[in-house]
Design a protein around this motif. Sequence first.
Motif, PDB file in Angstrom:
ATOM      1  N   GLN A  77       0.814  -1.220   0.000  1.00  0.00           N
ATOM      2  CA  GLN A  77       0.000   0.000   0.000  1.00  0.00           C
ATOM      3  C   GLN A  77       0.847   1.270   0.000  1.00  0.00           C
ATOM      4  O   GLN A  77       0.318   2.365  -0.130  1.00  0.00           O
ATOM      5  CB  GLN A  77      -0.922   0.019   1.216  1.00  0.00           C
ATOM      6  N   ILE A  78       2.151   1.115   0.143  1.00  0.00           N
ATOM      7  CA  ILE A  78       3.026   2.297   0.159  1.00  0.00           C
ATOM      8  C   ILE A  78       2.977   2.959  -1.206  1.00  0.00           C
ATOM      9  O   ILE A  78       3.219   2.332  -2.228  1.00  0.00           O
ATOM     10  CB  ILE A  78       4.469   1.910   0.549  1.00  0.00           C
ATOM     11  N   LYS A  79       2.651   4.228  -1.207  1.00  0.00           N
ATOM     12  CA  LYS A  79       2.538   4.985  -2.454  1.00  0.00           C
ATOM     13  C   LYS A  79       3.719   5.940  -2.663  1.00  0.00           C
ATOM     14  O   LYS A  79       3.937   6.444  -3.746  1.00  0.00           O
ATOM     15  CB  LYS A  79       1.241   5.811  -2.456  1.00  0.00           C
ATOM     16  N   THR A  80       4.461   6.176  -1.619  1.00  0.00           N
ATOM     17  CA  THR A  80       5.605   7.087  -1.680  1.00  0.00           C
ATOM     18  C   THR A  80       6.771   6.409  -2.392  1.00  0.00           C
ATOM     19  O   THR A  80       7.076   5.247  -2.097  1.00  0.00           O
ATOM     20  CB  THR A  80       6.044   7.463  -0.246  1.00  0.00           C
ATOM     21  N   PRO A  81       7.422   7.101  -3.319  1.00  0.00           N
ATOM     22  CA  PRO A  81       8.603   6.513  -3.943  1.00  0.00           C
ATOM     23  C   PRO A  81       9.603   6.106  -2.854  1.00  0.00           C
ATOM     24  O   PRO A  81       9.925   6.899  -1.971  1.00  0.00           O
ATOM     25  CB  PRO A  81       9.154   7.647  -4.810  1.00  0.00           C
ATOM     26  N   THR A  82      10.044   4.868  -2.915  1.00  0.00           N
ATOM     27  CA  THR A  82      10.843   4.298  -1.837  1.00  0.00           C
ATOM     28  C   THR A  82      12.202   3.826  -2.341  1.00  0.00           C
ATOM     29  O   THR A  82      12.295   3.161  -3.362  1.00  0.00           O
ATOM     30  CB  THR A  82      10.087   3.103  -1.205  1.00  0.00           C
ATOM     31  N   LEU A  83      13.225   4.191  -1.590  1.00  0.00           N
ATOM     32  CA  LEU A  83      14.584   3.749  -1.865  1.00  0.00           C
ATOM     33  C   LEU A  83      15.017   2.874  -0.698  1.00  0.00           C
ATOM     34  O   LEU A  83      15.036   3.316   0.448  1.00  0.00           O
ATOM     35  CB  LEU A  83      15.516   4.953  -1.998  1.00  0.00           C
ATOM     36  N   VAL A  84      15.342   1.624  -0.985  1.00  0.00           N
ATOM     37  CA  VAL A  84      15.850   0.703   0.022  1.00  0.00           C
ATOM     38  C   VAL A  84      17.362   0.650  -0.164  1.00  0.00           C
ATOM     39  O   VAL A  84      17.842   0.338  -1.248  1.00  0.00           O
ATOM     40  CB  VAL A  84      15.232  -0.707  -0.130  1.00  0.00           C
ATOM     41  N   ILE A  85      18.102   0.967   0.898  1.00  0.00           N
ATOM     42  CA  ILE A  85      19.559   0.997   0.847  1.00  0.00           C
ATOM     43  C   ILE A  85      20.101  -0.134   1.711  1.00  0.00           C
ATOM     44  O   ILE A  85      19.666  -0.304   2.853  1.00  0.00           O
ATOM     45  CB  ILE A  85      20.100   2.353   1.333  1.00  0.00           C
ATOM     46  N   HIS A  86      21.045  -0.881   1.152  1.00  0.00           N
ATOM     47  CA  HIS A  86      21.619  -2.017   1.880  1.00  0.00           C
ATOM     48  C   HIS A  86      23.106  -2.095   1.560  1.00  0.00           C
ATOM     49  O   HIS A  86      23.501  -1.926   0.414  1.00  0.00           O
ATOM     50  CB  HIS A  86      20.918  -3.307   1.441  1.00  0.00           C
ATOM     51  N   GLY A  87      23.918  -2.348   2.568  1.00  0.00           N
ATOM     52  CA  GLY A  87      25.358  -2.462   2.360  1.00  0.00           C
ATOM     53  C   GLY A  87      25.754  -3.842   1.874  1.00  0.00           C
ATOM     54  O   GLY A  87      25.227  -4.846   2.349  1.00  0.00           O
ATOM     55  N   ASP A  88      26.695  -3.896   0.947  1.00  0.00           N
ATOM     56  CA  ASP A  88      27.129  -5.201   0.447  1.00  0.00           C
ATOM     57  C   ASP A  88      28.009  -5.935   1.456  1.00  0.00           C
ATOM     58  O   ASP A  88      28.286  -7.113   1.297  1.00  0.00           O
ATOM     59  CB  ASP A  88      27.824  -5.089  -0.913  1.00  0.00           C
ATOM     60  N   GLN A  89      28.429  -5.247   2.517  1.00  0.00           N
ATOM     61  CA  GLN A  89      29.200  -5.871   3.586  1.00  0.00           C
ATOM     62  C   GLN A  89      28.352  -6.091   4.843  1.00  0.00           C
ATOM     63  O   GLN A  89      28.881  -6.432   5.891  1.00  0.00           O
ATOM     64  CB  GLN A  89      30.417  -5.007   3.936  1.00  0.00           C
ATOM     65  N   GLU A  90      27.049  -5.883   4.727  1.00  0.00           N
ATOM     66  CA  GLU A  90      26.115  -6.061   5.847  1.00  0.00           C
ATOM     67  C   GLU A  90      26.150  -7.496   6.326  1.00  0.00           C
ATOM     68  O   GLU A  90      26.046  -8.425   5.529  1.00  0.00           O
ATOM     69  CB  GLU A  90      24.695  -5.693   5.387  1.00  0.00           C
TER      70      GLU A  90
END
Length: 105
Positions: A41-54
């Motif tokens: 239901q999220i309508k806001t443009p969303t950026l998911v950020i994740h580290g490759d060393q996480e």
Amino acid sequence: HYIHEMLSHSPARALRAGNPHEKAMAKLMEGMHEGAATLGQIKTPTLVIHGDQERAALPRFAISMSNEIPGARLEFIKGMGHMILSRDLEDKITSLLIYHIQNAN
């Protein structure tokens, strides 16, 4: 018990499949899948950020979350772990956020 488990083993061993943290994250994701309608239901443009060393939250969790949010964009940050520990990483994330905001529909 969880912290002791994480600290008493090497990172590779502590983060292998079935470790306590992965089990906790899997449980969280189960809840997210049950709540996928909410993420959907999220309508806001969303950026998911994740580290490759996480090492605390595995990449598949970020992938799953970004797949559940319509139109979400997923960015993996090279060299980033669970924390932002360098000015270069801060600058990279800032640039991504500015680009995302400027190009959000």
